[in-house]
Design a protein around this motif. Structure first.
Motif, short mmCIF file in Angstrom:
data_model
loop_
_atom_site.label_atom_id
_atom_site.label_comp_id
_atom_site.label_asym_id
_atom_site.label_seq_id
_atom_site.Cartn_x
_atom_site.Cartn_y
_atom_site.Cartn_z
N SER A 1 -0.39 4.96 1.09
CA SER A 1 -0.46 5.47 2.68
C SER A 1 1.15 5.04 3.62
CB SER A 1 -0.93 3.93 3.23
OG SER A 1 -1.30 3.89 4.85
N SER B 1 1.11 -0.81 -0.18
CA SER B 1 -0.05 0.06 0.27
C SER B 1 0.73 1.14 -0.37
CB SER B 1 -0.98 0.04 0.98
OG SER B 1 -1.93 -1.16 1.14
N GLY C 1 -4.83 6.91 2.26
CA GLY C 1 -4.58 5.60 1.11
C GLY C 1 -4.98 6.40 -0.03
#
Ligand SMILES: [Zn+2]
Length: 481
Positions: free
Chosen positions: A295, A292, A326
Protein backbone atom coordinates in the motif's frame (compact mmCIF):
# COMPACT_ATOMS: atom_id res chain seq x y z
CA UNK A 1 24.54 -40.98 -29.21
CA UNK A 2 23.57 -44.34 -27.73
CA UNK A 3 20.03 -45.34 -26.90
CA UNK A 4 18.69 -45.57 -23.36
CA UNK A 5 18.21 -49.07 -22.03
CA UNK A 6 14.59 -49.68 -20.92
CA UNK A 7 15.67 -50.10 -17.28
CA UNK A 8 17.59 -46.83 -17.35
CA UNK A 9 14.57 -45.08 -18.85
CA UNK A 10 12.33 -46.43 -16.08
CA UNK A 11 14.83 -45.36 -13.42
CA UNK A 12 15.02 -41.91 -14.97
CA UNK A 13 11.26 -41.50 -15.02
CA UNK A 14 11.00 -42.68 -11.41
CA UNK A 15 13.66 -40.16 -10.42
CA UNK A 16 11.92 -37.28 -12.14
CA UNK A 17 8.60 -38.36 -10.64
CA UNK A 18 10.09 -38.30 -7.15
CA UNK A 19 11.38 -34.81 -7.84
CA UNK A 20 8.02 -33.38 -8.80
CA UNK A 21 5.49 -35.44 -6.88
CA UNK A 22 5.33 -34.35 -3.28
CA UNK A 23 3.11 -36.20 -0.90
CA UNK A 24 0.13 -34.18 0.16
CA UNK A 25 -0.98 -34.14 3.76
CA UNK A 26 -3.11 -37.22 4.41
CA UNK A 27 -5.44 -38.55 7.05
CA UNK A 28 -3.93 -41.86 8.18
CA UNK A 29 -6.20 -42.58 11.11
CA UNK A 30 -9.83 -41.62 11.50
CA UNK A 31 -10.30 -41.20 15.23
CA UNK A 32 -13.50 -41.11 17.23
CA UNK A 33 -12.95 -37.60 18.58
CA UNK A 34 -12.47 -34.33 16.72
CA UNK A 35 -9.02 -33.95 18.27
CA UNK A 36 -6.23 -33.57 15.74
CA UNK A 37 -2.76 -35.02 15.70
CA UNK A 38 -0.59 -33.38 13.04
CA UNK A 39 2.78 -34.78 12.04
CA UNK A 40 5.12 -32.71 9.93
CA UNK A 41 7.66 -29.88 9.91
CA UNK A 42 6.79 -27.36 12.59
CA UNK A 43 7.78 -23.73 12.08
CA UNK A 44 9.05 -22.01 15.21
CA UNK A 45 11.15 -18.95 15.95
CA UNK A 46 13.95 -21.37 16.83
CA UNK A 47 13.77 -22.89 13.34
CA UNK A 48 11.90 -25.53 11.37
CA UNK A 49 11.65 -28.79 13.32
CA UNK A 50 11.05 -31.92 11.25
CA UNK A 51 8.90 -34.85 12.36
CA UNK A 52 7.07 -32.87 15.01
CA UNK A 53 3.80 -34.05 16.53
CA UNK A 54 1.20 -31.40 17.37
CA UNK A 55 -1.84 -32.51 19.35
CA UNK A 56 -4.97 -30.37 19.35
CA UNK A 57 -7.72 -31.10 21.87
CA UNK A 58 -10.90 -29.08 21.68
CA UNK A 59 -9.68 -25.53 21.01
CA UNK A 60 -6.16 -25.78 22.46
CA UNK A 61 -2.73 -27.15 21.64
CA UNK A 62 -1.96 -29.78 24.27
CA UNK A 63 1.22 -31.39 23.03
CA UNK A 64 4.15 -30.37 20.82
CA UNK A 65 7.15 -32.65 20.50
CA UNK A 66 8.72 -35.65 18.83
CA UNK A 67 5.97 -38.02 19.93
CA UNK A 68 7.49 -39.22 23.18
CA UNK A 69 5.56 -38.31 26.34
CA UNK A 70 2.45 -37.66 24.32
CA UNK A 71 -0.82 -38.38 26.14
CA UNK A 72 -1.46 -41.59 24.20
CA UNK A 73 -5.05 -42.05 25.26
CA UNK A 74 -5.92 -38.73 23.66
CA UNK A 75 -3.85 -39.45 20.60
CA UNK A 76 -5.61 -42.80 20.22
CA UNK A 77 -8.91 -41.10 19.47
CA UNK A 78 -7.53 -38.21 17.44
CA UNK A 79 -7.66 -37.73 13.69
CA UNK A 80 -4.07 -38.38 12.68
CA UNK A 81 -2.61 -36.43 9.77
CA UNK A 82 0.73 -37.19 8.20
CA UNK A 83 2.07 -34.07 6.55
CA UNK A 84 5.74 -34.81 6.03
CA UNK A 85 6.13 -32.68 2.91
CA UNK A 86 4.12 -29.86 4.43
CA UNK A 87 4.89 -27.22 7.01
CA UNK A 88 2.80 -26.61 10.09
CA UNK A 89 2.57 -22.93 10.97
CA UNK A 90 0.54 -20.86 13.36
CA UNK A 91 -2.26 -19.16 11.44
CA UNK A 92 -1.19 -15.80 10.07
CA UNK A 93 -2.20 -12.64 11.90
CA UNK A 94 -2.98 -9.61 9.76
CA UNK A 95 -2.39 -6.50 11.87
CA UNK A 96 -3.73 -3.96 9.40
CA UNK A 97 -6.91 -4.21 7.39
CA UNK A 98 -9.89 -2.04 6.58
CA UNK A 99 -11.94 -5.14 6.14
CA UNK A 100 -15.17 -3.53 4.96
CA UNK A 101 -13.49 -2.62 1.64
CA UNK A 102 -13.40 -6.25 0.55
CA UNK A 103 -16.00 -6.33 -2.21
CA UNK A 104 -14.43 -3.68 -4.44
CA UNK A 105 -11.66 -3.93 -7.00
CA UNK A 106 -8.18 -2.59 -6.33
CA UNK A 107 -7.74 1.01 -7.45
CA UNK A 108 -6.47 1.37 -11.01
CA UNK A 109 -2.92 2.67 -11.24
CA UNK A 110 -3.15 6.18 -12.70
CA UNK A 111 0.59 6.67 -12.33
CA UNK A 112 0.16 9.27 -9.61
CA UNK A 113 2.07 8.99 -6.33
CA UNK A 114 0.98 11.05 -3.33
CA UNK A 115 2.88 12.62 -0.45
CA UNK A 116 0.31 12.19 2.32
CA UNK A 117 -2.84 10.14 2.77
CA UNK A 118 -5.00 13.25 2.71
CA UNK A 119 -3.78 13.92 -0.86
CA UNK A 120 -5.73 10.91 -2.20
CA UNK A 121 -8.36 10.76 0.56
CA UNK A 122 -9.46 14.34 0.00
CA UNK A 123 -7.95 15.26 -3.36
CA UNK A 124 -5.76 17.92 -1.74
CA UNK A 125 -2.78 19.82 -3.18
CA UNK A 126 -3.67 19.04 -6.82
CA UNK A 127 -3.79 15.29 -6.24
CA UNK A 128 -6.55 13.06 -7.56
CA UNK A 129 -9.32 12.08 -5.16
CA UNK A 130 -9.05 8.29 -4.72
CA UNK A 131 -11.71 7.59 -2.14
CA UNK A 132 -13.16 4.08 -2.24
CA UNK A 133 -16.73 3.34 -1.18
CA UNK A 134 -17.96 0.27 0.64
CA UNK A 135 -19.83 -1.90 -1.88
CA UNK A 136 -23.05 -3.44 -0.54
CA UNK A 137 -23.62 -4.01 3.15
CA UNK A 138 -20.80 -3.65 5.63
CA UNK A 139 -21.60 -7.07 7.12
CA UNK A 140 -21.41 -8.90 3.79
CA UNK A 141 -18.24 -7.09 2.76
CA UNK A 142 -16.60 -7.89 6.10
CA UNK A 143 -17.62 -11.54 5.86
CA UNK A 144 -16.26 -11.70 2.33
CA UNK A 145 -12.95 -10.15 3.37
CA UNK A 146 -12.57 -12.51 6.30
CA UNK A 147 -13.22 -15.47 3.98
CA UNK A 148 -10.47 -14.28 1.63
CA UNK A 149 -8.04 -14.15 4.52
CA UNK A 150 -9.13 -17.46 6.06
CA UNK A 151 -8.71 -19.16 2.66
CA UNK A 152 -5.14 -17.86 2.48
CA UNK A 153 -4.20 -19.04 5.97
CA UNK A 154 -4.90 -15.96 8.09
CA UNK A 155 -6.75 -16.78 11.28
CA UNK A 156 -6.65 -13.38 13.05
CA UNK A 157 -7.22 -9.86 11.79
CA UNK A 158 -7.06 -6.35 13.17
CA UNK A 159 -9.28 -4.66 10.65
CA UNK A 160 -11.69 -2.17 12.16
CA UNK A 161 -14.72 -4.36 11.45
CA UNK A 162 -15.84 -7.85 12.35
CA UNK A 163 -18.30 -10.66 11.91
CA UNK A 164 -18.76 -13.49 14.39
CA UNK A 165 -16.83 -16.60 13.41
CA UNK A 166 -14.24 -16.93 10.61
CA UNK A 167 -11.10 -14.97 11.57
CA UNK A 168 -10.52 -13.80 15.10
CA UNK A 169 -10.97 -10.04 15.28
CA UNK A 170 -8.28 -8.97 17.69
CA UNK A 171 -9.58 -5.41 17.91
CA UNK A 172 -13.03 -6.44 19.19
CA UNK A 173 -13.76 -8.15 22.49
CA UNK A 174 -16.75 -9.80 20.79
CA UNK A 175 -14.53 -10.97 17.94
CA UNK A 176 -11.80 -12.74 19.88
CA UNK A 177 -13.52 -16.16 19.53
CA UNK A 178 -12.90 -19.31 21.56
CA UNK A 179 -10.05 -19.39 24.04
CA UNK A 180 -9.25 -15.68 24.01
CA UNK A 181 -10.28 -13.13 26.60
CA UNK A 182 -10.30 -9.34 26.77
CA UNK A 183 -8.67 -6.93 26.43
CA UNK A 184 -8.76 -6.58 22.68
CA UNK A 185 -6.44 -4.19 20.88
CA UNK A 186 -7.64 -0.66 20.16
CA UNK A 187 -7.32 0.35 16.53
CA UNK A 188 -7.40 4.02 15.48
CA UNK A 189 -7.26 5.40 11.94
CA UNK A 190 -7.24 9.06 13.02
CA UNK A 191 -5.48 9.46 16.38
CA UNK A 192 -5.11 13.21 15.79
CA UNK A 193 -8.73 13.47 14.67
CA UNK A 194 -7.60 14.67 11.27
CA UNK A 195 -10.28 12.76 9.37
CA UNK A 196 -11.36 15.97 7.61
CA UNK A 197 -7.96 16.09 5.88
CA UNK A 198 -6.07 18.41 8.24
CA UNK A 199 -2.41 18.87 7.31
CA UNK A 200 -0.05 20.66 9.70
CA UNK A 201 3.63 21.50 9.78
CA UNK A 202 5.11 23.06 12.92
CA UNK A 203 2.06 22.80 15.16
CA UNK A 204 -0.55 20.27 16.28
CA UNK A 205 -3.75 22.08 15.41
CA UNK A 206 -5.66 19.00 14.26
CA UNK A 207 -9.12 17.93 15.50
CA UNK A 208 -10.79 18.86 18.77
CA UNK A 209 -10.28 15.52 20.52
CA UNK A 210 -6.94 14.00 19.57
CA UNK A 211 -5.55 11.06 21.52
CA UNK A 212 -3.73 12.02 24.72
CA UNK A 213 -1.11 10.27 26.80
CA UNK A 214 -3.48 9.30 29.60
CA UNK A 215 -6.07 7.71 27.30
CA UNK A 216 -3.51 5.87 25.16
CA UNK A 217 -1.77 4.65 28.29
CA UNK A 218 -4.91 2.85 29.44
CA UNK A 219 -5.08 0.58 26.40
CA UNK A 220 -3.46 -2.82 26.48
CA UNK A 221 -2.45 -2.18 22.87
CA UNK A 222 -3.05 0.97 20.87
CA UNK A 223 -2.62 0.68 17.09
CA UNK A 224 -2.60 4.13 15.56
CA UNK A 225 -2.18 5.29 11.97
CA UNK A 226 0.67 7.78 12.23
CA UNK A 227 2.64 9.56 9.51
CA UNK A 228 1.12 7.86 6.47
CA UNK A 229 3.01 9.91 3.95
CA UNK A 230 6.51 10.96 3.04
CA UNK A 231 6.47 14.73 3.58
CA UNK A 232 6.98 17.14 6.48
CA UNK A 233 3.24 17.09 7.18
CA UNK A 234 3.39 13.34 7.67
CA UNK A 235 6.38 13.57 10.00
CA UNK A 236 4.63 16.37 11.90
CA UNK A 237 2.06 13.83 13.12
CA UNK A 238 4.79 11.84 14.84
CA UNK A 239 6.16 15.02 16.42
CA UNK A 240 2.72 15.76 17.83
CA UNK A 241 2.51 12.30 19.36
CA UNK A 242 6.08 11.91 20.63
CA UNK A 243 6.97 15.23 22.25
CA UNK A 244 4.73 16.97 24.77
CA UNK A 245 6.62 20.26 24.44
CA UNK A 246 6.41 20.45 20.62
CA UNK A 247 3.13 22.42 20.75
CA UNK A 248 1.99 23.79 24.11
CA UNK A 249 -0.58 26.29 22.83
CA UNK A 250 -4.11 24.82 22.94
CA UNK A 251 -6.78 25.58 20.37
CA UNK A 252 -9.62 27.68 21.84
CA UNK A 253 -12.27 25.01 21.20
CA UNK A 254 -10.10 22.04 22.22
CA UNK A 255 -7.11 20.06 21.01
CA UNK A 256 -4.05 21.71 19.54
CA UNK A 257 -1.51 20.31 21.99
CA UNK A 258 1.25 17.82 21.33
CA UNK A 259 1.50 14.77 23.55
CA UNK A 260 3.78 11.78 24.06
CA UNK A 261 2.26 8.34 23.62
CA UNK A 262 5.38 6.47 22.48
CA UNK A 263 5.37 3.46 24.80
CA UNK A 264 5.50 -0.35 24.72
CA UNK A 265 1.72 -0.58 24.28
CA UNK A 266 1.81 1.45 21.04
CA UNK A 267 2.05 0.11 17.50
CA UNK A 268 2.51 2.78 14.85
CA UNK A 269 0.63 1.86 11.69
CA UNK A 270 2.62 2.91 8.56
CA UNK A 271 5.10 5.34 10.22
CA UNK A 272 6.25 6.07 6.67
CA UNK A 273 7.18 9.68 7.40
CA UNK A 274 9.50 8.96 10.33
CA UNK A 275 13.24 9.69 10.25
CA UNK A 276 15.89 7.32 11.56
CA UNK A 277 16.13 9.48 14.69
CA UNK A 278 12.39 9.05 15.16
CA UNK A 279 12.76 5.28 14.91
CA UNK A 280 15.57 5.43 17.47
CA UNK A 281 13.03 6.91 19.87
CA UNK A 282 10.45 4.27 18.92
CA UNK A 283 13.05 1.59 19.65
CA UNK A 284 14.18 3.15 22.92
CA UNK A 285 10.59 3.27 24.16
CA UNK A 286 9.78 -0.29 23.08
CA UNK A 287 6.98 0.75 20.72
CA UNK A 288 6.18 -1.37 17.66
CA UNK A 289 5.46 -0.82 13.96
CA UNK A 290 2.86 -2.27 11.59
CA UNK A 291 4.25 -2.39 8.06
CA UNK A 292 2.16 -2.42 4.87
CA UNK A 293 4.71 -2.14 2.06
CA UNK A 294 2.43 -2.73 -0.95
CA UNK A 295 0.00 0.00 0.00
CA UNK A 296 2.91 2.35 0.75
CA UNK A 297 4.48 1.73 -2.65
CA UNK A 298 1.23 2.01 -4.59
CA UNK A 299 0.13 5.24 -2.91
CA UNK A 300 3.44 6.97 -2.12
CA UNK A 301 5.98 5.29 -4.40
CA UNK A 302 8.12 3.95 -1.55
CA UNK A 303 8.12 2.19 1.78
CA UNK A 304 10.34 2.46 4.82
CA UNK A 305 13.70 0.74 5.20
CA UNK A 306 12.50 -1.91 7.59
CA UNK A 307 16.04 -3.24 8.06
CA UNK A 308 16.82 -0.11 10.08
CA UNK A 309 13.91 -0.88 12.39
CA UNK A 310 14.89 -4.51 12.76
CA UNK A 311 18.49 -3.58 13.54
CA UNK A 312 17.21 -1.17 16.18
CA UNK A 313 15.25 -4.00 17.77
CA UNK A 314 11.76 -2.75 16.90
CA UNK A 315 9.05 -5.40 16.69
CA UNK A 316 7.61 -5.16 13.17
CA UNK A 317 4.41 -6.88 12.06
CA UNK A 318 2.95 -7.17 8.57
CA UNK A 319 -0.49 -5.97 7.56
CA UNK A 320 -2.24 -5.81 4.21
CA UNK A 321 -3.92 -2.39 4.75
CA UNK A 322 -6.89 -2.77 2.42
CA UNK A 323 -7.86 -4.24 -0.91
CA UNK A 324 -7.93 -0.93 -2.89
CA UNK A 325 -4.17 -0.26 -2.56
CA UNK A 326 -2.74 -3.16 -0.55
CA UNK A 327 -2.29 -6.90 -0.74
CA UNK A 328 -5.23 -9.27 -0.96
CA UNK A 329 -3.47 -11.82 1.24
CA UNK A 330 -0.68 -11.93 3.80
CA UNK A 331 1.39 -14.03 1.40
CA UNK A 332 1.19 -11.30 -1.25
CA UNK A 333 2.25 -8.76 1.38
CA UNK A 334 5.28 -10.91 2.21
CA UNK A 335 6.13 -11.27 -1.49
CA UNK A 336 5.97 -7.49 -1.85
CA UNK A 337 8.00 -6.94 1.32
CA UNK A 338 10.96 -9.02 0.20
CA UNK A 339 10.80 -7.60 -3.32
CA UNK A 340 10.70 -3.92 -2.39
CA UNK A 341 13.44 -4.25 0.22
CA UNK A 342 15.71 -5.68 -2.46
CA UNK A 343 14.79 -3.06 -5.04
CA UNK A 344 14.85 -0.01 -2.77
CA UNK A 345 17.54 -0.82 -0.23
CA UNK A 346 19.40 -3.86 -1.63
CA UNK A 347 18.48 -5.71 1.54
CA UNK A 348 17.53 -9.39 1.52
CA UNK A 349 14.86 -10.15 4.08
CA UNK A 350 14.93 -13.76 5.22
CA UNK A 351 11.71 -15.77 4.86
CA UNK A 352 11.79 -16.52 8.58
CA UNK A 353 11.91 -12.80 9.39
CA UNK A 354 8.80 -12.22 7.29
CA UNK A 355 7.10 -15.27 8.76
CA UNK A 356 7.67 -13.86 12.26
CA UNK A 357 6.19 -10.54 11.12
CA UNK A 358 3.06 -12.48 10.12
CA UNK A 359 2.85 -14.59 13.27
CA UNK A 360 4.50 -13.99 16.65
CA UNK A 361 5.37 -10.32 16.05
CA UNK A 362 1.79 -9.70 15.00
CA UNK A 363 0.56 -11.41 18.16
CA UNK A 364 2.77 -9.07 20.20
CA UNK A 365 1.35 -6.07 18.37
CA UNK A 366 -2.13 -7.28 19.32
CA UNK A 367 -1.04 -7.94 22.91
CA UNK A 368 -2.23 -11.54 22.63
CA UNK A 369 1.08 -13.37 22.30
CA UNK A 370 0.20 -15.55 25.29
CA UNK A 371 -2.63 -17.06 23.24
CA UNK A 372 -1.81 -16.85 19.52
CA UNK A 373 1.14 -16.40 17.17
CA UNK A 374 2.99 -19.67 17.72
CA UNK A 375 2.29 -23.36 18.15
CA UNK A 376 2.93 -24.01 21.81
CA UNK A 377 1.16 -25.97 24.52
CA UNK A 378 -1.62 -23.89 26.06
CA UNK A 379 -2.13 -21.61 23.08
CA UNK A 380 -5.29 -21.75 21.01
CA UNK A 381 -5.08 -24.09 18.04
CA UNK A 382 -4.91 -21.59 15.18
CA UNK A 383 -2.99 -23.60 12.63
CA UNK A 384 -2.32 -23.52 8.92
CA UNK A 385 -0.73 -26.44 7.08
CA UNK A 386 0.95 -25.56 3.80
CA UNK A 387 1.87 -28.05 1.12
CA UNK A 388 5.03 -28.05 -0.93
CA UNK A 389 5.13 -25.37 -3.60
CA UNK A 390 8.16 -24.12 -5.48
CA UNK A 391 9.93 -22.85 -2.35
CA UNK A 392 12.64 -24.97 -0.71
CA UNK A 393 12.98 -22.97 2.51
CA UNK A 394 10.24 -24.13 4.91
CA UNK A 395 9.50 -20.57 6.07
CA UNK A 396 9.24 -19.40 2.47
CA UNK A 397 6.90 -22.33 1.80
CA UNK A 398 4.62 -20.88 4.47
CA UNK A 399 4.87 -17.14 4.14
CA UNK A 400 4.81 -16.94 0.32
CA UNK A 401 2.26 -19.73 -0.11
CA UNK A 402 -0.21 -19.52 -2.95
CA UNK A 403 -3.72 -20.02 -1.61
CA UNK A 404 -3.95 -23.21 -3.67
CA UNK A 405 -1.17 -24.77 -1.58
CA UNK A 406 -2.92 -24.24 1.76
CA UNK A 407 -3.93 -27.72 2.88
CA UNK A 408 -5.59 -27.02 6.19
CA UNK A 409 -6.86 -23.99 8.09
CA UNK A 410 -7.86 -24.50 11.70
CA UNK A 411 -9.11 -21.81 14.09
CA UNK A 412 -9.41 -22.80 17.72
CA UNK A 413 -9.28 -26.48 16.79
CA UNK A 414 -12.09 -26.11 14.28
CA UNK A 415 -11.36 -27.13 10.70
CA UNK A 416 -12.45 -24.32 8.36
CA UNK A 417 -10.64 -25.42 5.19
CA UNK A 418 -9.38 -28.92 4.35
CA UNK A 419 -7.51 -29.89 1.20
CA UNK A 420 -7.92 -32.98 -0.98
CA UNK A 421 -7.65 -36.19 1.00
CA UNK A 422 -8.65 -34.44 4.22
CA UNK A 423 -12.38 -34.27 3.47
CA UNK A 424 -13.17 -36.56 6.38
CA UNK A 425 -11.86 -33.95 8.82
CA UNK A 426 -14.65 -31.63 7.85
CA UNK A 427 -17.48 -31.55 10.33
CA UNK A 428 -20.90 -30.01 10.09
CA UNK A 429 -22.17 -28.07 7.14
CA UNK A 430 -19.34 -28.13 4.62
CA UNK A 431 -19.10 -27.65 0.85
CA UNK A 432 -16.61 -28.31 -1.92
CA UNK A 433 -14.94 -25.22 -3.37
CA UNK A 434 -12.50 -25.10 -6.28
CA UNK A 435 -9.23 -23.23 -5.62
CA UNK A 436 -7.64 -23.16 -9.06
CA UNK A 437 -7.36 -26.86 -9.85
CA UNK A 438 -7.61 -27.92 -6.23
CA UNK A 439 -10.90 -28.98 -4.73
CA UNK A 440 -11.11 -28.18 -1.03
CA UNK A 441 -13.68 -28.67 1.66
CA UNK A 442 -14.83 -25.41 3.21
CA UNK A 443 -16.77 -25.39 6.48
CA UNK A 444 -18.05 -21.88 7.15
CA UNK A 445 -21.82 -22.12 7.12
CA UNK A 446 -22.02 -22.93 10.81
CA UNK A 447 -19.84 -19.87 11.41
CA UNK A 448 -21.69 -17.25 9.41
CA UNK A 449 -25.11 -18.76 8.77
CA UNK A 450 -24.67 -18.89 5.02
CA UNK A 451 -22.70 -21.15 2.71
CA UNK A 452 -19.76 -19.73 0.80
CA UNK A 453 -21.51 -20.53 -2.48
CA UNK A 454 -24.72 -18.74 -1.49
CA UNK A 455 -22.82 -15.71 -0.25
CA UNK A 456 -20.85 -15.62 -3.50
CA UNK A 457 -24.04 -15.83 -5.53
CA UNK A 458 -25.69 -13.13 -3.42
CA UNK A 459 -22.76 -10.78 -3.86
CA UNK A 460 -22.55 -11.46 -7.58
CA UNK A 461 -19.30 -10.61 -9.32
CA UNK A 462 -17.47 -8.73 -6.58
CA UNK A 463 -13.70 -9.07 -6.17
CA UNK A 464 -13.10 -12.78 -5.55
CA UNK A 465 -12.35 -14.34 -2.16
CA UNK A 466 -10.66 -17.34 -3.79
CA UNK A 467 -7.52 -16.05 -5.44
CA UNK A 468 -4.89 -17.39 -7.83
CA UNK A 469 -1.14 -17.12 -7.08
CA UNK A 470 -1.11 -13.52 -8.26
CA UNK A 471 -4.47 -11.86 -7.60
CA UNK A 472 -6.21 -10.00 -10.39
CA UNK A 473 -5.50 -6.25 -10.64
CA UNK A 474 -3.02 -6.43 -7.78
CA UNK A 475 -1.61 -2.98 -6.90
CA UNK A 476 2.01 -2.56 -7.93
CA UNK A 477 4.89 -3.15 -5.53
CA UNK A 478 7.49 -1.53 -7.78
CA UNK A 479 8.84 1.58 -6.04
CA UNK A 480 9.12 4.81 -8.02
CA UNK A 481 11.02 6.87 -5.49
ZN1 LIG B 1 -4.95 1.78 7.28
Amino acid sequence: MGTFSPIFAILLSLLSLSQIAHAACKLIHKGKSSDLLLKGTLLTSAGAIHDTHVLVQSSKITYVGNGSNMPHRAALHAQVLECYDSVISPGFINTHEHIEYSTINPLPDIGERDNHRHDWRKGLRNHTLRQAEVNGTMANATMWGELRHIFSGTTSIIGGGMVSGLARNLDFVAGLEEGLVAPAAVWDTFPLEDVAGILRNGNCDYGLFPIDRETAGKYNRYLAHVSEGIDAEARNEFKCLSNSTFDTIPLPAGGGLSTDIIAPNLALVHALGLSELDFDLVAARGAMVVWSPRSNVFLYGKTLDVSYLLAAGITVALGTDWLPSGSATMAREAVCAVDVMKRSYNVTLEPKTLWEMATINAAKVAGLEMHVGSIEVGKVADIVVIGRGKEKDPFAQAVYAATENIELVVRGGKVLVAGPGLEELAEGDCELVLFGNVRKTVCVRSEIGVSFRDLRNNLGGVYPAVLPGVPKDEPTCVPTR
